[in-house]
Design a protein around this motif. Structure first.
Motif, short mmCIF file in Angstrom:
data_model
loop_
_atom_site.label_atom_id
_atom_site.label_comp_id
_atom_site.label_asym_id
_atom_site.label_seq_id
_atom_site.Cartn_x
_atom_site.Cartn_y
_atom_site.Cartn_z
N GLN A 220 0.92 -1.39 0.03
CA GLN A 220 0.08 0.06 -0.03
C GLN A 220 0.85 1.20 0.03
O GLN A 220 0.72 1.99 -0.93
CB GLN A 220 -0.95 -0.04 1.35
N VAL A 221 1.86 1.30 0.71
CA VAL A 221 2.77 2.33 0.97
C VAL A 221 3.52 2.49 -0.42
O VAL A 221 3.72 3.69 -1.00
CB VAL A 221 3.69 2.22 2.13
N LEU A 222 3.95 1.49 -0.81
CA LEU A 222 4.71 1.56 -2.36
C LEU A 222 3.82 2.07 -3.39
O LEU A 222 4.21 2.68 -4.12
CB LEU A 222 5.55 0.09 -2.34
N GLY A 223 2.75 1.32 -3.52
CA GLY A 223 1.70 1.96 -4.42
C GLY A 223 1.48 3.39 -4.42
O GLY A 223 1.34 3.76 -5.12
N ALA A 224 1.39 3.95 -3.33
CA ALA A 224 0.96 5.37 -2.92
C ALA A 224 1.99 5.95 -3.45
O ALA A 224 1.84 7.25 -4.12
CB ALA A 224 0.65 5.58 -1.52
N LEU A 225 3.27 5.79 -3.28
CA LEU A 225 4.50 6.57 -3.46
C LEU A 225 4.64 6.40 -5.20
O LEU A 225 4.83 7.64 -5.69
CB LEU A 225 5.78 5.98 -2.90
N ALA A 226 4.69 5.26 -5.60
CA ALA A 226 4.81 5.07 -7.28
C ALA A 226 3.80 5.72 -7.85
O ALA A 226 4.06 6.28 -9.00
CB ALA A 226 4.74 3.72 -7.39
N ALA B 4 12.80 3.46 -0.81
CA ALA B 4 12.42 4.42 0.14
C ALA B 4 11.64 3.61 1.28
O ALA B 4 11.45 3.41 2.33
CB ALA B 4 11.71 5.53 -0.21
N THR B 5 10.55 2.79 0.37
CA THR B 5 9.77 2.06 1.28
C THR B 5 10.37 0.94 2.01
O THR B 5 10.07 0.82 3.19
CB THR B 5 8.68 1.15 0.48
N GLN B 6 11.52 0.38 1.58
CA GLN B 6 12.00 -0.43 2.49
C GLN B 6 12.65 -0.05 3.62
O GLN B 6 12.85 -0.46 4.76
CB GLN B 6 13.19 -1.33 1.46
N GLU B 7 13.27 1.21 3.29
CA GLU B 7 13.88 2.00 4.51
C GLU B 7 12.87 2.10 5.77
O GLU B 7 13.12 2.14 6.73
CB GLU B 7 14.71 3.12 3.98
#
Length: 419
Positions: free
Chosen positions: A15-21, A33-36
């Motif tokens: 969800q976080v990666l999707g929002a950023l991407a 960035a999501t992994q961090e």
């Protein structure tokens, strides 16, 4: 880190990666960035407790890390200005700036991780990391490769996506069906690697099969009307239900016909059978639904002798028509042998000997040895031994060697009695 925190992080990761991407359309930088942010949460939350809004917390930290990365690259300063201008102020606060559109974002993310430009191993690794929320170390351990090797694989996959200009958008309708097949195939491969490891000392890698089931459940929630998604989930559940009985206490392989069926997971069987029952009458039947139906027939048999082999053979014939392949033929040969006798099964197996994908595969030899054993042919023992020599996991090598030894001893005793 507690299981509860780990499960939550894996649920929120896509969800976080999707929002950023979605906002920045730079998948590789957003993934880093999501992994961090996930690592920061894994370190902090067990000590401080969960924040009021875990998704917002992760999104805020990931956004800051992403912007820090942009600031550190002087060649990107002009783009940084534009990106900063595009970032709502609320994104920098401890509250979520994105609407909760996790489902759509996750589905888009799955499609991107299974982009046609990526190899199958890259799709698997990227799916587990970006959608599954597993760390590189966890994925490397599951596939028994060095962490550096897996890191390079993931890095190359992200570079390929960037170089190809793949955007974080849902594929056009004409491409969506084909991309969904790729997603299903990746989830299927992840499950299979977990259920029967391709190399190593252990027969199974449960973490992978568990993760494949979790991701397929997620996909099922996103696409509840797709019969093949339901079929794949049912297939996984019905197969995984046998896992407790599939190995002995020493990790040795227990074949299906010798398993203690009281140890099968009845809850998973019930769920899988229900899915198959609900899905099959609703339209075109695909390969995953057919495989699930076959698994259901096995799971519903009270013992090995009550297995409905004619029904299994009929389903394999449908499967071979829908999705022909050497492994389907191999399994159909066993069903043919059970229904019509081992000679017909062996004749069907012989058609695979010229197939370069199977000619030297240990499963072809192991199946031939099994059918030879059914027919009482003394060639079974040396064939098991040759299959053991070519097997790639220690439990399979030991199991096949043991069968060869037992058969050879029985043949010797029979010869002594005859002499």
């Amino acid at each position: 880190m507690s299981d509860g925190v780990e499960d939550l992080l894996r649920e929120l990761a896509p969800q976080v990666l999707g929002a950023l991407a979605r906002r920045y359309d730079q998948f590789d930088a957003c993934e880093d960035a999501t992994q961090e942010a996930l690592l920061a949460a894994a370190t902090r939350w067990p000590a401080t407790g969960l924040p009021e809004n875990p998704r917002g917390w992760l999104l805020t930290v990931a956004t800051r890390r992403l912007l820090d990365e942009f600031r550190s690259d002087s060649a990107r300063r002009r783009r940084e200005t534009a990106l900063l201008a595009a970032t709502p102020q609320s994104a920098l606060l401890e509250t979520p700036a994105e609407p909760d559109v996790g489902g759509d974002e996750t589905l888009t993310l799955l499609f991107l991780c299974c982009h046609p430009s990526l190899s199958s191993p890259s799709r698997i690794a990227l799916t587990l990391r970006a959608v599954g929320g597993l760390t590189t170390a966890q994925i490397a351990a599951a596939f028994m490769v060095p962490e550096a090797t897996m890191a390079q694989r993931i890095s190359r996959a992200k570079q390929t996506i960037r170089a190809g200009g793949a955007a974080f958008t849902m594929p056009e309708a004409a491409e969506r069906g084909e991309r969904l097949l790729a997603v299903l195939h990746v989830l299927y491969l992840i499950f299979n690697e977990g259920y029967t490891a391709s190399t190593g000392t252990d027969l199974t890698a449960p973490r992978l099969s568990d993760e494949a089931i979790r991701l397929t459940r997620l996909l099922r929630r996103l696409l509840p009307g797709d019969g093949e998604v339901a079929g794949l989930l049912a297939l996984m559940l019905l197969t995984d239900a046998r896992r407790p009985a599939r190995t002995g206490r020493d990790g040795s392989l227990v074949p299906l016909e010798e398993q203690d069926r009281d140890r099968w997971d009845q809850a998973l069987i019930t769920e899988g059978v229900t899915l198959v029952t609900e899905t099959l009458p609703k339209g075109a039947v695909g390969p995953y639904q057919l495989q699930a139906a076959i698994a259901a027939v096995h799971d519903e048999a009270k013992d090995v002798d009550s297995t409905d082999w004619p029904q299994i053979l009929a389903l394999y014939e449908l499967l071979e028509h829908a999705a022909p392949g050497p492994m389907v033929t191999l399994n159909r040969a066993v069903a043919v042998a059970k229904v019509r006798g081992p000679a017909e099964g062996l004749a069907l197996l012989a058609t695979l000997e010229s197939d370069p994908r199977m000619a030297r595969h240990h499963r072809l030899l192991a199946t031939r040895a099994f059918l030879l054993e059914l027919s009482g042919d003394p060639a079974a023992a040396p064939t098991y031994r040759e299959a053991a020599r070519r097997a790639t996991t220690v439990p399979e090598q030991r199991h096949l060697t043991l069968r060869a030894t037992r058969l050879a001893a029985a043949d010797d005793k029979a010869s002594e009695r005859a002499g």
